[in-house]
Design a protein around this motif. Structure first.
Motif, PDB file in Angstrom:
ATOM      1  N   ARG A  49      41.595 -87.502  48.181  1.00  0.00           N
ATOM      2  CA  ARG A  49      41.479 -87.040  49.569  1.00  0.00           C
ATOM      3  C   ARG A  49      40.165 -86.274  49.637  1.00  0.00           C
ATOM      4  O   ARG A  49      39.357 -86.365  48.732  1.00  0.00           O
ATOM      5  CB  ARG A  49      42.675 -86.152  49.938  1.00  0.00           C
ATOM      6  N   ALA A  50      39.993 -85.488  50.711  1.00  0.00           N
ATOM      7  CA  ALA A  50      38.700 -84.814  50.877  1.00  0.00           C
ATOM      8  C   ALA A  50      38.491 -83.714  49.835  1.00  0.00           C
ATOM      9  O   ALA A  50      39.414 -83.348  49.110  1.00  0.00           O
ATOM     10  CB  ALA A  50      38.600 -84.241  52.278  1.00  0.00           C
ATOM     11  N   GLN A 218      30.548 -85.028  45.976  1.00  0.00           N
ATOM     12  CA  GLN A 218      30.598 -84.899  44.512  1.00  0.00           C
ATOM     13  C   GLN A 218      32.042 -84.694  44.083  1.00  0.00           C
ATOM     14  O   GLN A 218      32.891 -84.349  44.892  1.00  0.00           O
ATOM     15  CB  GLN A 218      29.815 -83.657  44.078  1.00  0.00           C
ATOM     16  N   TYR A 227      30.732 -91.977  50.846  1.00  0.00           N
ATOM     17  CA  TYR A 227      31.354 -92.738  51.930  1.00  0.00           C
ATOM     18  C   TYR A 227      30.252 -93.350  52.777  1.00  0.00           C
ATOM     19  O   TYR A 227      29.162 -92.793  52.881  1.00  0.00           O
ATOM     20  CB  TYR A 227      32.163 -91.823  52.850  1.00  0.00           C
TER      21      TYR A 227
HETATM   22  C1  DHB Z   1      34.437 -85.009  51.354  1.00  0.00           C
HETATM   23  C2  DHB Z   1      35.079 -85.609  52.408  1.00  0.00           C
HETATM   24  C3  DHB Z   1      34.730 -85.300  53.695  1.00  0.00           C
HETATM   25  O1  DHB Z   1      35.351 -85.870  54.734  1.00  0.00           O
HETATM   26  C4  DHB Z   1      33.721 -84.384  53.941  1.00  0.00           C
HETATM   27  O2  DHB Z   1      33.376 -84.117  55.224  1.00  0.00           O
HETATM   28  C5  DHB Z   1      33.082 -83.773  52.884  1.00  0.00           C
HETATM   29  C6  DHB Z   1      33.444 -84.086  51.595  1.00  0.00           C
HETATM   30  C7  DHB Z   1      34.812 -85.357  49.952  1.00  0.00           C
HETATM   31  O3  DHB Z   1      35.712 -86.174  49.778  1.00  0.00           O
HETATM   32  O4  DHB Z   1      34.197 -84.841  49.023  1.00  0.00           O
END
Ligand code: DHB
Length: 408
Positions: A49-50, A218, A227
């Motif tokens: 996930r994020a 990272q 992404y």
């Molecule tokens: C990540 C995902 C995001 O949607 C974002 O805005 C910043 C970082 C991540 O997965 O690292």
């Protein structure tokens, strides 16, 4: 009664960060909770996930005293880079608003919380099936399920917290004539990869070009998360490693702008985009938290942070409600217990939810190309981008929202 049958103050559906954080903070206040979860511990731990935690989220993790590794294994980011057509602008969070964010993946937050809950002897049932919640409009709500061995289980509680994610079953217990569903969709998705290479740059880069958006994030010293904007129907297998890196490099503005660090791709997934809010977030003796009540598009990484801000608003109101239940049960002729504290929770949580909805929607539309975008729309977006990056006030607006506003 089955051997899995028991009574607690609060039954929680879902062992993601919202459900587990609620369980742990309630325990700190002497309120008992039990958690049921459809997936296994391992499955949640390996789901990407994020990775960005706002300052208030980090404070909550630290204050919860769960031995989180956020401050040791996580990385403080004092700023981020916004790039348009290869020209980069750094947003200095510390200078602008005196706060940082932390890069610490959500699956590690989950792992910290799950480990603490288990270590502290918290009740949790993983890999359950046929979860049902009954009687949220009565004073005897309960959860029924089949455990991982197929044995029936039941949790009797005073209150149910629905933290069961974006495809929430609990949400559907709020009758349609009570609930308003606010929804919007987007004509694009994100193609996400994990690759074995060191970080391309010290901070995250949110980039935009005439072929759309890319984000260089990272995970650790040897794995990167990236992404790029794609069509929602994209099949990840249609993209070769070379094509993926060439495309992201192009969005960054060529290797002269930033030279992407490439390495073997170990995961490819397409992430859908949607914005959703359920109002109210409570009904009878049910309260929703996290993705069960709202989803945001991923740009800006607000999802987990919003789940934590729900929990921050929820826990004191649950305590108030449970105290009311306990007082009423001590009286000779029981009086109905007011659910007003839960309604107050919903109103407080929704204020922040809509701020985050706005930020996620705004930054998504600022940095993504619409499929039918004409020259005017593209130039207008560039003007908006310059208004943000070219002024200390615009930068401060971005920094304040991104790092998670003040909670006072
Ligand atoms: C990540 C995902 C995001 O949607 C974002 O805005 C910043 C970082 C991540 O997965 O690292």
């Amino acid at each position: 009664m089955s051997e899995n049958s028991n009574r607690v103050d609060v039954g929680i559906v879902g062992a993601g960060p919202a459900g587990l954080m609620t369980a742990l903070l309630l325990k700190r206040r002497g309120i008992s909770a039990a958690v049921v979860e459809r997936r296994s511990h391992a499955e949640i731990h390996r789901t990407q996930r994020a990775g960005i935690l706002e300052a208030p989220t980090v404070d909550m993790l630290v204050d919860a005293d769960v031995d989180s590794r956020v401050l040791t294994a996580g990385h403080e980011h004092e700023g981020t880079v916004l790039s348009f057509d290869g020209v980069q602008h750094r947003i200095d969070f510390q200078k602008l608003v005196g706060r940082s964010v932390w890069l610490y993946p959500q699956n590690e937050v989950f792992h910290d919380l799950a480990t603490a809950w288990i270590r502290e002897g918290g009740q949790i049932h993983w890999s359950v099936t046929d979860v049902e919640v009954h009687g949220v409009d009565s004073h005897e709500p309960r959860i029924t399920f089949f455990d991982a061995d197929g044995k029936p289980g039941q949790i009797d509680a005073e209150l149910i917290v629905g933290a069961d994610g974006s495809r929430s079953m609990c949400r559907r217990l709020i009758p349609e004539d009570v609930r308003t569903d606010y929804f919007t969709s987007y004509p694009f998705a994100w193609f996400g990869i994990l690759c074995e290479a060191p970080p391309t740059a010290p901070e995250l880069i949110y980039a935009n070009s005439e072929v759309g958006f890319a984000l260089i994030s990272q995970r650790n010293a040897s794995v990167q998360r990236m992404y790029f904007q794609c069509d929602p129907d994209t099949d990840p297998e249609d993209w070769s490693e070379q094509a993926i890196f060439d495309h992201i490099q192009h969005v960054l503005g060529g290797p002269e702008a930033v030279a992407l660090k490439r390495g073997p791709i170990i995961e490819k997934t397409v992430l859908p985009f949607r914005s959703y809010v359920c109002d109210p977030m409570t009904y009878g003796r049910l309260a929703l938290a996290g993705d069960a009540a709202h989803t945001v598009p991923p740009t800006g990484a607000k999802g987990l942070n919003l789940a934590f801000s729900d929990v921050r608003a929820l826990v004191p109101r649950v305590e108030e409600f449970i105290n009311g239940v306990k007082e009423a049960s001590g009286t000779m002729s029981p009086v109905p217990v007011s659910t007003e504290p839960l309604q107050r929770y919903s109103r407080t949580a929704l204020d922040r939810v809509w701020k985050a909805q706005n930020f996620s929607y705004w930054v998504t539309n600022l940095l993504h190309r619409q499929p039918d975008e004409g020259e005017f729309a593209q130039r207008r977006r560039r003007g908006e981008f310059d208004a943000i990056t070219g002024s200390v006030h615009g930068q401060a607006y971005f920094a304040d929202s991104y790092t998670g506003w003040s909670t006072s």
